[in-house]
Design an enzyme around this catalytic site. Structure first.
Site, PDB file in Angstrom:
ATOM      1  N   CYS A 115       0.810  -1.227   0.000  1.00  0.00           N
ATOM      2  CA  CYS A 115       0.000   0.000   0.000  1.00  0.00           C
ATOM      3  C   CYS A 115       0.842   1.276   0.000  1.00  0.00           C
ATOM      4  O   CYS A 115       0.419   2.301  -0.532  1.00  0.00           O
ATOM      5  CB  CYS A 115      -0.950   0.013   1.196  1.00  0.00           C
ATOM      6  SG  CYS A 115      -2.133  -1.349   1.189  1.00  0.00           S
ATOM      7  N   HIS A 262      -3.606   7.346   0.784  1.00  0.00           N
ATOM      8  CA  HIS A 262      -3.819   6.014   0.211  1.00  0.00           C
ATOM      9  C   HIS A 262      -5.274   5.625   0.414  1.00  0.00           C
ATOM     10  O   HIS A 262      -5.841   5.804   1.500  1.00  0.00           O
ATOM     11  CB  HIS A 262      -2.892   5.006   0.893  1.00  0.00           C
ATOM     12  CG  HIS A 262      -3.304   3.586   0.673  1.00  0.00           C
ATOM     13  ND1 HIS A 262      -3.513   3.060  -0.576  1.00  0.00           N
ATOM     14  CD2 HIS A 262      -3.560   2.587   1.567  1.00  0.00           C
ATOM     15  CE1 HIS A 262      -3.876   1.788  -0.463  1.00  0.00           C
ATOM     16  NE2 HIS A 262      -3.909   1.481   0.833  1.00  0.00           N
ATOM     17  N   ASN A 292      -9.719  -0.199  -3.200  1.00  0.00           N
ATOM     18  CA  ASN A 292      -8.330  -0.064  -2.779  1.00  0.00           C
ATOM     19  C   ASN A 292      -7.443  -0.691  -3.846  1.00  0.00           C
ATOM     20  O   ASN A 292      -7.435  -1.902  -4.027  1.00  0.00           O
ATOM     21  CB  ASN A 292      -8.141  -0.761  -1.431  1.00  0.00           C
ATOM     22  CG  ASN A 292      -6.712  -0.709  -0.918  1.00  0.00           C
ATOM     23  OD1 ASN A 292      -5.796  -0.334  -1.640  1.00  0.00           O
ATOM     24  ND2 ASN A 292      -6.524  -1.085   0.337  1.00  0.00           N
TER      25      ASN A 292
END
Length: 335
Positions: A115, A262, A292
């Site tokens: 991530c 993020h 995501n």
């Protein structure tokens, strides 16, 4: 020392839109359940009938970024490719993009920081440029999650979250003082590595072992996440990384013109926004429509915000991410 600045941005997402209601066809879930927990309404998943994969999506985003930078593929000196989902165990996506774009035999580096991968990749590229080694670097974040998700009720806690896509930035040398990347800040805490992970196939749990067991209950080759644990750490580390970046440049939270977090969970982004007292026009979220996309999420959101005119010359832009590893970090940019 030179400065490095972003001169081109681009992103690509598959055309195949998967809504929350679409997921109901193969798991026990609902649009309300997913939106309440994640903020996600839909995501893009690669259609198996297409030729999209992690590297090809990265190449498509790269072509856009290179053109917008006013460069050609032959002007790029180096590639930094961030992903947790390469097309193959090895080699990585960087060399695949070099081949797909028919570039000269420049170096290609793969970053495996999940991530926070794009944050790490930008920091690496920034250092190469500031030391004078390279002039123009292609930085990519790309992910193909859909090919490795457990599409069942058992896997819904993870599967509903993730989407596919890619983004790219061109980082170029600049002698303009006080503009471009001001600083980057990177951290890790490996003691929590197993709270968000994929155990195998890997050298610690290799393919023959998994096949030999023939255990349909084995979940080691699907992503695992301890959601509440990750959430609690994310909101703390996100904040720390942002504050660290501001303090390093003698800035205050009021100086932020655009925060690109993020896109892990809309609730995390909203928590951070409230903590820093930022208005809606100073934070860009797109997890609602893309899910995501891990290493691709920050660069897709940054590109989208720029395309929408939300980022202007001289704006202070902060990128921040937290994820598996645990790893986290921030990049502070004067646009």
């Amino acid at each position: 020392m030179y400065n490095s600045k972003i001169t081109g941005l681009g992103y690509y997402v598959p055309e195949n839109v998967v809504t929350n209601n679409d997921l109901k066809e193969f798991m026990d879930t609902s649009d309300e359940w997913i939106q309440e927990r994640t903020g996600i309404k839909e995501r893009r998943w690669i259609d198996p009938k297409t030729d999209d994969n992690t590297s090809s999506m990265g190449a498509k985003a790269a072509r856009i970024a290179i053109e917008r930078a006013g460069l050609t593929k032959d002007d790029i000196d180096f590639i930094v490719f961030a992903t947790l989902s390469p097309d193959m165990y090895f080699p990585g996506g960087g060399v695949r993009v070099q081949d797909m774009l028919e570039m000269p035999t420049i170096g290609a580096l793969d970053v495996r920081n999940q991530c926070s991968g794009f944050i790490y990749a930008m920091s690496v590229a920034d250092q190469f440029i500031k030391t004078g080694m390279y002039k123009n670097i292609l930085v990519i974040g790309a992910e193909n999650h859909s090919g490795g998700l457990e599409k069942s009720t058992r896997g819904r806690g993870v599967t509903v979250i993730f989407g596919d896509g890619a983004g790219a930035a061109i980082l170029s040398r600049s002698e303009e003082k006080g503009k471009g990347i001001l600083s980057s800040h990177l951290h890790s805490e490996g003691s929590h590595a197993r709270e968000l992970m994929l155990d195998g196939p890997a050298t610690g749990r290799w393919v023959p072992e998994i096949i030999a067991e023939n255990n349909p209950e084995d979940q080691s080759y699907f992503p695992y996440m301890n959601g509440q644990f990750v959430f609690k750490h994310a909101v703390v580390r996100f904040s720390e990384a942002i504050v660290e970046g501001l303090e390093a440049n003698n800035l205050k939270k009021e100086d932020i013109d655009m925060l690109i977090p993020h896109q892990a969970n809309l609730r995390i982004a909203q928590f951070i926004q409230k903590k820093f007292g930022l208005s809606d026009d100073k934070v860009h979220n797109n997890i609602q429509k893309y899910g995501n996309t891990t290493a691709a999420s920050v660069i897709i959101a940054l590109t989208e915000a720029w395309e929408m005119g939300k980022i202007k010359d001289n704006d202070l832009v902060v990128l921040a991410a937290f994820g598996s590893g645990f790893t986290w970090g921030s990049v502070v940019i004067r646009w």
